[in-house]
Design a protein around this motif. Structure first.
Motif, PDB file in Angstrom:
ATOM      1  N   CYS A  45       0.850  -1.187   0.000  1.00  0.00           N
ATOM      2  CA  CYS A  45       0.000   0.000   0.000  1.00  0.00           C
ATOM      3  C   CYS A  45       0.884   1.234   0.000  1.00  0.00           C
ATOM      4  N   THR A  47       0.245   3.930   1.326  1.00  0.00           N
ATOM      5  CA  THR A  47       0.152   4.539   2.658  1.00  0.00           C
ATOM      6  C   THR A  47       0.726   3.634   3.741  1.00  0.00           C
ATOM      7  N   HIS A  48       0.357   2.353   3.698  1.00  0.00           N
ATOM      8  CA  HIS A  48       0.690   1.428   4.784  1.00  0.00           C
ATOM      9  C   HIS A  48       1.831   0.484   4.461  1.00  0.00           C
ATOM     10  N   HIS A  57      -9.086   0.898   5.184  1.00  0.00           N
ATOM     11  CA  HIS A  57      -8.465   1.353   3.954  1.00  0.00           C
ATOM     12  C   HIS A  57      -8.848   0.361   2.858  1.00  0.00           C
ATOM     13  N   CYS A  59      -6.664  -1.188   0.833  1.00  0.00           N
ATOM     14  CA  CYS A  59      -5.487  -1.911   0.353  1.00  0.00           C
ATOM     15  C   CYS A  59      -5.623  -3.423   0.552  1.00  0.00           C
TER      16      CYS A  59
HETATM   17 ZN    ZN Z   1      -3.476   0.927   2.960  1.00  0.00          ZN
END
Ligand code: ZN
Length: 152
Positions: A45, A47-48, A57, A59
């Motif tokens: 991801c 973001t992650h 989220h 993802c």
């Molecule tokens: Zn994510």
């Protein structure tokens, strides 16, 4: 989180596209993301990072609970509309040279439930059914990914 240890078997779609010298499975929704052969595909991801999938989220590696749900996505993708009151039973024709694989996929690691299916940390194809494509494509994918591949 749903599972740990034992993989979940779910359903999904892939594009089958040529990458350099070989046809590969490619993400159905993220273009040019190909699935590696003989090793797990890992969720990532922006973001992650490697913590995907994360609750709240979008993802993770997506898959459907049933073949019918994956076929519904294929029908929407190809633009074939349902008739009122009944579902079309046959799959729509594909453009020449753009084969698609529908198949079962093993999911493991962190697996989260979502509507109609799952979001997973790790995945690998389990069994593939080709829609479109040349006669020898099934053999190529079978050798590359070392899974059962059934020609259309
Ligand atoms: Zn994510």
């Amino acid at each position: 989180m749903i599972a740990s240890g034992v993989p979940i078997i779910a359903w999904r779609l892939w594009h089958v596209r040529r990458h350099e010298d070989a046809y590969r499975l490619e993400s159905f929704t993220w273009h040019h993301v190909s699935w590696p052969a003989r090793t797990r595909f890992e969720a990532e991801c922006s973001t992650h990072g490697a913590a995907a999938p994360v609750r709240g989220h979008e993802c993770g590696i997506y898959a459907f609970r049933t073949r019918e749900l994956a076929e519904d996505l294929l029908r929407r993708y190809t633009g074939v509309r349902q008739h009122y009151g009944r579902t079309r039973q046959e799959l729509p024709p594909l453009r020449q040279g753009c084969p698609i694989a529908i198949g079962r996929v093993s999911l493991w690691g962190r697996v989260l439930a979502r509507e109609n299916g799952f979001r997973a940390q790790y995945a690998y194809p389990y069994e593939l059914f080709l829609i479109g494509g040349q006669d020898d494509l099934a053999g190529q994918l079978r050798r590359l990914y070392a899974v059962d591949v059934w020609p259309s």
